[in-house]
Design an enzyme around this catalytic site. Structure first.
Site, PDB file in Angstrom:
ATOM      1  N   ASP A  63       0.981  -0.999  -0.051  1.00  0.00           N
ATOM      2  CA  ASP A  63      -0.168   0.036   0.006  1.00  0.00           C
ATOM      3  C   ASP A  63       0.920   1.391  -0.047  1.00  0.00           C
ATOM      4  O   ASP A  63       1.445   1.338   0.961  1.00  0.00           O
ATOM      5  CB  ASP A  63      -0.962   0.022   1.313  1.00  0.00           C
ATOM      6  CG  ASP A  63      -1.769   1.213   1.167  1.00  0.00           C
ATOM      7  OD1 ASP A  63      -1.839   2.052   0.368  1.00  0.00           O
ATOM      8  OD2 ASP A  63      -2.547   1.313   2.252  1.00  0.00           O
ATOM      9  N   GLY A 107      -3.461   6.845  -2.639  1.00  0.00           N
ATOM     10  CA  GLY A 107      -2.263   6.358  -3.093  1.00  0.00           C
ATOM     11  C   GLY A 107      -2.648   5.080  -4.227  1.00  0.00           C
ATOM     12  O   GLY A 107      -3.729   5.074  -5.120  1.00  0.00           O
ATOM     13  N   LYS A 161     -29.548 -32.064  25.432  1.00  0.00           N
ATOM     14  CA  LYS A 161     -28.739 -33.366  24.898  1.00  0.00           C
ATOM     15  C   LYS A 161     -28.538 -34.500  25.881  1.00  0.00           C
ATOM     16  O   LYS A 161     -28.089 -34.205  26.982  1.00  0.00           O
ATOM     17  CB  LYS A 161     -27.287 -32.785  24.694  1.00  0.00           C
ATOM     18  CG  LYS A 161     -26.558 -33.698  23.941  1.00  0.00           C
ATOM     19  CD  LYS A 161     -25.134 -32.619  23.505  1.00  0.00           C
ATOM     20  CE  LYS A 161     -24.324 -33.784  22.540  1.00  0.00           C
ATOM     21  NZ  LYS A 161     -24.044 -35.003  22.890  1.00  0.00           N
TER      22      LYS A 161
END
Length: 842
Positions: free
Chosen positions: A160, A199, A549
């Site tokens: 960058d 940029g 469960k």
């Protein structure tokens, strides 16, 4: 807006948005509601939300190759970006928004507290949905998800170039050219993107393995990028810096190498920016960077370039990993089959399909559907069913290139798939659903073709990826989707006695009578739950749907001819082990036939489920021993689902309707059968299960179907205890009072490829009876060679190795950083599981 964009097929009003504030659109069969289309998002230019949606639909075919497979962080401006003199702040959204359409692909990423789902932009519909949410900026990392859901190594490097005060875009271009020289010398070809902000971004594709993933870690790539930036600064100290401190950036370009970090993201190529004008992160040519008047491009200019076929970043598009298997099996010099002309071919205006008649070693038909730049393919031995009362087997094969849509020819003898291939029919598909385990759409063949128009469903029944097994079903004309199947009263046939009053689904595409079978339960493998968190469970439904469960063994029960048969998850017939359920006359279900799903449980003296106590029964095979333990160790069959009733397949019926049928089916039974209650308060369910020392709860989507043999996110396990299924790979002899017995067991867990990894040993939790049973089972499996590598010398010193065929279960405190079970305690054998069923429970 164009009626059809290059990335997907639209219908339902994707015309110009001028003067319209709301529209309903369909994109590749996915329905979206678009609102506030005339809302101005960029006041400086008057750009509206409708125009932004049009932009994404038109650039999707060049943008998606750089987005696919990557988690997308969105930056949203719900009130627009504001004028230049009073800009508004956007906000970042990482986790997938609540209420997101179910077809938006998502993958979990682990955070410190819990796992969070991130969206992926894999299709045009998702891009349009992002735009509907005012997500102007799309940010992605340099890595992609693997097929197994983990992070792959990065497949590209990014720099960058950010101009500091006093520096400009031309200076960024100068630094870009310097970086290009270095990267080219390293064998990498960078491509520039003007960032749409200040940029330039430089991207370079990294070498990858056959599966498309990188060869180096994010840390390795970051280190290379940092060193490259440091070298540029050393040679051009007045031009660039690699130091992050803003105080040193005056007049210089900051080379941000850190965006290669696996936790960081970069604005995606072709993404809009939330600036005063609708600038775009626009791919550029190197010739353009020579222009001293170089500037950022707005979305209108980018659209013109795309329409003209200008896509400088096309070479960065990663090769489709899906085609690696196709290419590996074929030699372009020996077969006339087409080879892909590009890494990812541009999508057409419609989803296309082809069915090819393939006279290979055996005649079969190949069904191929366009998806993500390739043709997802199935081999169908008997072709497309001619009616809705038949299902045909389909086996998934490797994806094929799009060029295969028109292929006919003779594949030479000795080559893969040798034989003649002709097109049986081809055309387009209006997709209604595409999931990992289900594909539904209306297929329209050529005029006068053999298929005509047919609504087809592909449903996965076993396996994953290549060689997975599916059913191809021709749905009845006008039949509703399976999740919307209606219920109506259906009595028994006259031959089966009086009407039971039990409701069953209307015979439809979702509930077709299936051929009779002597053992239906072996055809229906139990649906499996994924591990989950409370947050994920709450997102399944509102209100929540939670069930206890039960700490027992899974059993699929088949009721036929007045008798119940039971099969374990592995398919083993366990009918004779539980005569209080299966003996003649003990059970009388008000149905001619049924298939149910549940858990066989036994309870301790305090009324809590005891898996250890169940060990006394689950292994017995001798009638006299079973008869004795029926009294000593009574069991209860806890039912939680029904998959078939009175000749009707219920797997496509929503759970809430299956539950009603199950409760009616099991009402007033004298046998030890129960249908436990459902909790609509998840917190209450967790509190109750914890208070009574239960294993946990299972949260379920009440609108979901039953997916035989599939581990589905529609069911989520939330455990209080840490439990792990393990494969026994060795024995360490005992000492002291266990001198002539087993001291501890050496344990392993297979990875995704089936390779065993050592996870430690367990030496507590055994009863004398368990030790005797283990010795009898393991002694015949003794072998001289260890079945795995990586066992520490201290554990392997006096180990007696066994073939890895026996599965057990342990409870434990946590995992060590090295993947070893801490403070494990033996719970018992799991004869209902095979080593292939075992996976690590995190």
């Amino acid at each position: 807006m164009q009626q059809a964009a290059r990335g997907g097929h639209y219908s339902g009003g994707m015309a110009s948005a001028a003067g319209k504030t709301e529209q309903i659109v369909q994109i590749d069969g996915r329905r979206l509601r678009l609102t506030n289309l005339d809302k101005v998002v960029y006041p400086e230019t008057g750009t509206t939300k409708g125009e932004i949606i049009a932009y994404w639909s038109q650039v999707a075919h060049v943008a998606l190759p750089h987005l696919r497979g990557r988690p997308v962080t969105r930056k949203r401006w719900v009130d627009g970006v504001g004028p230049a003199d009073a800009p508004r702040d956007g906000f970042f959204a990482k986790q997938l928004e609540q209420g997101a359409p179910g077809w938006v692909r998502r993958m979990p990423i682990e955070h410190s507290a819990e796992s969070k789902d991130y969206p992926l932009a894999d299709d045009v519909a998702t891009l349009v949905w992002f735009a509907q949410l005012a997500a102007l900026e799309l940010h992605v990392p340099q890595w992609r998800f693997t097929h197994a859901g983990g992070r792959a190594r990065p497949d590209r490097l990014v720099l960058d170039l950010d101009p500091g005060p006093g520096a400009d875009l031309a200076q960024c271009a100068e630094v870009a050219r310097i970086a290009r020289g270095i990267l080219t010398g390293m064998g990498l070809e960078p491509m520039p993107v003007t960032s749409g902000s200040k940029g330039i971004h430089l991207y370079a594709r990294l070498p990858t393995a056959d599966d498309g993933t990188g060869l180096q870690s994010s840390d390795d790539v970051s280190a290379v990028a940092k060193e490259l930036a440091r070298l540029i600064e050393a040679d051009h100290p007045d031009l660039a810096t690699h130091v992050m401190a803003k105080s040193v950036r005056d007049g210089r370009v900051f080379i941000d190498w850190s965006q290669n970090n696996g936790s960081k993201t970069t604005i995606a190529p072709y993404s809009l920016r939330g600036r005063a004008r609708p600038w775009v992160a626009a791919p550029r040519t190197w010739d353009e960077l020579e222009d001293p008047q170089l500037r950022q491009l707005d979305f209108g200019e980018v659209l013109e370039r795309v329409d003209a076929g200008i896509d400088p970043l096309a070479t960065l598009a990663p090769p489709a990993p899906a085609l690696a298997s196709y290419l590996a099996k074929r030699d372009a010099t020996k077969t006339p089959e087409p080879m892909p002309r590009a890494a990812i071919a541009a999508a057409s205006d419609h989803v296309r399909f082809v069915i090819q008649e393939h006279h290979a070693s055996r005649l079969h038909y190949d069904l191929r559907i366009e998806r993500d730049g390739v043709l997802i393919s199935w081999a169908v031995p008997k072709g497309v069913p001619e009616s809705a009362d038949r299902n045909h087997l389909a086996v998934m094969t490797e994806p094929h290139p799009l060029e295969y849509l028109s292929f006919e020819g003779e594949i030479p003898r000795g080559e893969y798939g040798a034989g003649s291939m002709t097109i049986w029919d081809t055309g387009t598909v209006e997709l209604e659903k595409w999931r990992d385990d289900e594909v539904i759409g209306v297929f329209t063949g050529q005029p006068g073709g053999r298929l005509g128009s047919a609504r087809l469903a592909l449903i996965r029944t076993a396996g994953d990826g290549e060689k997975s097994q599916w059913l191809l079903h021709r749905m009845q004309a006008g039949a509703p989707h399976s999740s919307g199947a209606e219920c109506t009263a259906v009595g028994r046939s006259p031959a089966s006695g009086p009407t039971s009053g039990v409701s069953a689904p209307r015979v439809s595409a979702a509930a077709e009578p299936t051929p009779s079978a002597s053992n239906v339960s072996q055809q229906i493998k139990p649906m499996l739950a994924e591990n989950g968190t409370a947050g994920l469970a709450r997102a399944l439904s509102d209100p929540a749907w939670a069930e206890i469960k039960w700490d027992g063994i899974r059993a699929v029960g088949t009721w036929r001819d007045g008798r119940l048969t039971l099969h374990a998850r592995s398919g083993t017939d366990i009918t004779a082990r539980y005569p209080e359920l299966t003996a003649a006359g003990v059970l009388d279900l008000p149905s001619s036939d049924a298939v149910v799903d549940g858990e066989i449980v036994t309870f301790d003296a305090e009324g809590r489920p005891s898996f250890a106590r169940l060990q006394n029964r689950m292994h017995l095979t001798r009638a006299r021993e079973i008869e004795r333990e029926v009294v000593r160790t009574p069991i209860v069959y806890m039912l939680f689902d029904v998959m078939r009733l009175d000749g009707h397949d219920l797997t496509g019926v929503p759970l809430r309707q299956r539950r009603e049928l199950l409760e009616q089916l099991a009402d007033d039974l004298d046998a030890p059968v129960q249908v436990p209650p459902v909790f609509e308060d998840l917190d209450a369910a967790l509190e109750v299960s914890g208070q009574f020392g239960l294993e946990g709860v299972v949260a379920k989507d009440p609108d979901s179907g039953y997916r035989p043999g599939i581990r589905s996110s529609s069911w989520l396990k939330l455990k209080h205890l840490h439990a792990q299924e393990v494969v026994i790979v060795g024995i360490r002899p005992g000492h002291g009072n266990r001198q002539d017995s087993i001291g501890s067991l050496l344990l392993a867990v297979p990875d995704a490829d089936g390779q065993l990894w050592y996870v430690g040993r367990v030496g507590t939790g055994f009863t004398d009876r368990m030790l005797r049973d283990l010795t009898a089972r393991l002694e015949p499996l003794r072998t001289d060679e260890p079945p795995l590598e990586g066992v520490p010398k201290a554990d392997a010193r006096d180990a007696l190795w066994v073939r890895p065929e026996i599965v057990g279960e342990v409870e434990f405190a946590n995992w060590s950083p090295g993947g070893i079970l801490r403070h494990s305690r033996w719970r018992g054998l799991r004869p209902d599981k095979t080593p292939a069923d075992v996976h690590r429970e995190d």
